[in-house]
Scaffold this motif. Sequence first.
Motif, short mmCIF file in Angstrom:
data_model
loop_
_atom_site.label_atom_id
_atom_site.label_comp_id
_atom_site.label_asym_id
_atom_site.label_seq_id
_atom_site.Cartn_x
_atom_site.Cartn_y
_atom_site.Cartn_z
N ILE A 78 0.95 -1.31 0.03
CA ILE A 78 0.01 0.09 -0.08
C ILE A 78 0.89 1.19 0.00
N LEU A 79 1.78 1.28 0.67
CA LEU A 79 2.85 2.25 0.80
C LEU A 79 3.70 2.60 -0.47
N GLY A 80 3.85 1.75 -0.97
CA GLY A 80 4.75 1.83 -2.33
C GLY A 80 3.84 2.42 -3.29
N TYR A 81 2.58 1.76 -3.09
CA TYR A 81 1.49 2.26 -4.05
C TYR A 81 1.01 3.56 -3.85
N GLY A 82 0.54 3.75 -2.68
CA GLY A 82 -0.05 5.22 -2.49
C GLY A 82 1.23 6.32 -2.55
N GLY A 83 2.46 6.10 -2.02
CA GLY A 83 3.26 7.03 -2.09
C GLY A 83 3.88 7.57 -3.38
N LEU A 84 3.77 6.67 -4.43
CA LEU A 84 4.22 7.22 -5.83
C LEU A 84 3.03 7.19 -6.61
N LEU A 85 1.95 7.05 -6.38
CA LEU A 85 0.69 7.03 -7.36
C LEU A 85 0.63 8.58 -7.99
N LEU A 86 0.63 9.62 -7.37
CA LEU A 86 0.88 10.90 -7.91
C LEU A 86 2.06 10.97 -9.09
N LEU A 87 3.26 10.51 -8.59
CA LEU A 87 4.61 10.56 -9.64
C LEU A 87 3.99 9.58 -10.76
N GLY A 88 3.56 8.64 -10.53
CA GLY A 88 3.07 7.63 -11.55
C GLY A 88 1.95 8.34 -12.54
N GLY A 89 0.93 8.90 -12.06
CA GLY A 89 -0.01 9.57 -12.76
C GLY A 89 0.77 10.82 -13.76
N ARG A 90 1.72 11.49 -12.93
CA ARG A 90 2.16 12.58 -13.92
C ARG A 90 3.25 12.16 -14.75
N MET A 91 3.93 10.94 -14.61
CA MET A 91 4.82 10.42 -15.49
C MET A 91 4.15 9.91 -16.67
N ALA A 92 2.82 9.33 -16.58
CA ALA A 92 2.00 8.76 -17.64
C ALA A 92 1.53 9.99 -18.51
N ASP A 93 1.42 11.14 -18.02
CA ASP A 93 1.04 12.25 -18.72
C ASP A 93 2.12 12.99 -19.61
N LEU A 94 3.41 12.82 -18.81
CA LEU A 94 4.60 13.46 -19.23
C LEU A 94 5.49 12.38 -20.17
N LEU A 95 5.26 11.34 -20.03
CA LEU A 95 6.06 10.40 -20.63
C LEU A 95 5.48 9.43 -21.72
N GLY A 96 4.07 9.44 -21.66
CA GLY A 96 3.52 8.83 -22.49
C GLY A 96 2.57 7.56 -21.66
N ARG A 97 1.39 7.27 -22.05
CA ARG A 97 0.71 6.31 -20.83
C ARG A 97 1.01 4.97 -21.33
N ARG A 98 1.16 4.65 -22.66
CA ARG A 98 1.61 3.27 -23.18
C ARG A 98 3.03 2.85 -22.70
N LYS A 99 3.89 3.81 -22.64
CA LYS A 99 5.18 3.45 -22.37
C LYS A 99 5.37 3.32 -20.71
N VAL A 100 4.58 4.15 -19.75
CA VAL A 100 4.76 3.93 -18.64
C VAL A 100 3.89 2.61 -18.06
N PHE A 101 2.83 2.28 -18.85
CA PHE A 101 2.10 1.11 -18.50
C PHE A 101 3.03 -0.16 -18.66
N LEU A 102 3.54 -0.18 -19.85
CA LEU A 102 4.21 -1.33 -20.24
C LEU A 102 5.34 -1.73 -19.16
N SER A 103 6.11 -0.59 -18.88
CA SER A 103 7.61 -0.56 -18.35
C SER A 103 7.18 -1.01 -16.84
N ALA A 104 5.81 -0.66 -16.26
CA ALA A 104 5.61 -0.89 -14.82
C ALA A 104 5.14 -2.29 -14.78
N LEU A 105 4.32 -2.85 -15.75
CA LEU A 105 3.93 -4.17 -15.70
C LEU A 105 5.13 -5.09 -15.62
N VAL A 106 6.11 -4.79 -16.27
CA VAL A 106 7.31 -5.77 -16.36
C VAL A 106 7.96 -5.42 -14.92
#
Length: 483
Positions: A78-106
């Motif tokens: 939960i802490l890893g998830y909640g602590g970086l969700l905002l960064l994850g959302g911002r990186m999806a906006d800035l770097l591209g949703r597909r790229k962030v989505f695939l990298s994080a799945l790995v």
Amino acid sequence: MTITEPKPLPTTTSTSIDTPAHAPSRWGPKLWAVLFVAGLAMFLDALDVSMVGVALPSIGAELGLETASLQWIVNGYILGYGGLLLLGGRMADLLGRRKVFLSALVVFGIASLVGGLVEHEGLLIASRIVKGVAAAFTAPAALSIITTTFKEGHDRNKALSFFTVFGATGYASGLIVSGLLTGIDWRLTFYVPTALVVGVIILAFFVVPKSEPEHGRIDFGGAALLTGGMLAAVYTIVTVPETGFTALTIATTAAAVLFIGSFLVVENKIREPLIRLGILRIKSIVRANLAAMAIFGSYITFQTIVSLYLQNTLEWGPLQMALALAPTGVIVAILSPQAGKVIDRFGTTPMIIASMTSFVLGYLWFILRAGDPTPAYFVDYLPAFLLLGLGFAIGFSATMVQATEGIADDEQGLASGLVQTSGQIGGAVVLAVATGLISGGIATSLDQYRPGLYLVTAVAVVGLLASATALMGRRTAEVVEAA
């Protein structure tokens, strides 16, 4: 200290694939495929939460862990998830949703595999934190893929309703699968998500559309301050009931205040913050985030308590316990597809109020009926679990819609990450407080768990009051205007 004003809302936020902004709601194969793959990320997250919840007693028995240690297996994620969700959302906006989505799945798949291989408590918790960090990037990316693919209004409400179904299906499936696998070896519950991730990556590579990255910088400093503050705060909440205010807990308390205070100051000063604080001046978004905190904070804690109580105290087997909780996920899966239509008709606030009422009634039923060493499941437990399922079915979609409604496409990742962060923060803090209220060691009776159950109910009541106050304020304004 000044707060940036909210950005003006665009006249339309639609970027639907092959769908003009005002066309009839007819979804082609491309739209369904995008919804399916994005939903699989929600499925994996819910699957993981429910599988680990069932496996906790078995993990504790093999590794010799008490309740305070076991909660870190849940809270690490939960802490890893909640602590970086905002960064994850911002990186999806800035770097591209597909790229962030695939990298994080790995990363998610690798962390799950490592969790099943390790033998030490610390390494297991570390793998859970890394897995949560990965989910912090997949979840907002998936949600913002949906909110930018389906135009605001009926289409988006419908899509988010189906998104909820994936979560409910993952939760229910995780209970049953974990019940079966834990009887063999709890480590299998870590290997199954790894195999599923491989399939999701392959599908996502071909299905998820590329998005043009937005221009801007990533606020890594803000993310570090927020995550550090959360970790310090939760560690303090968990530790103080057992040790009191030692030099270490005083230091972590000071660190939590310093980090979170610094985060708020920094976010208001820099040009491109992790959270544009002006977004918090939109009352509907604040209410949606409070509702998310109440829903996830109360239920994650409730599931953990019930899992430990049924298996450790009543000595139910993992599969028996999983089948007992399964109706919660089943009713969410059945009812969620209709949530979009109900939101269209009644709006989000009445739906959230009904949701929180259902949660409160469910928790009260369990508190009043549980305690018998030989319970009658269909009378003592099932009504409570059905009420909780109803609460999720009508509340989750409404909260997601309210949290992202009227937000420009370039901030959908931020809005999506913010509401999910609120849910995870609620889960981490409420679980930590409940763990502190429960007697040390392994609880052997319901009376030892009751303080935690009372807390869960109180959190749901607060969520209900927050939403009800908003509705009352709206009706008062309508009366004044009519007069």
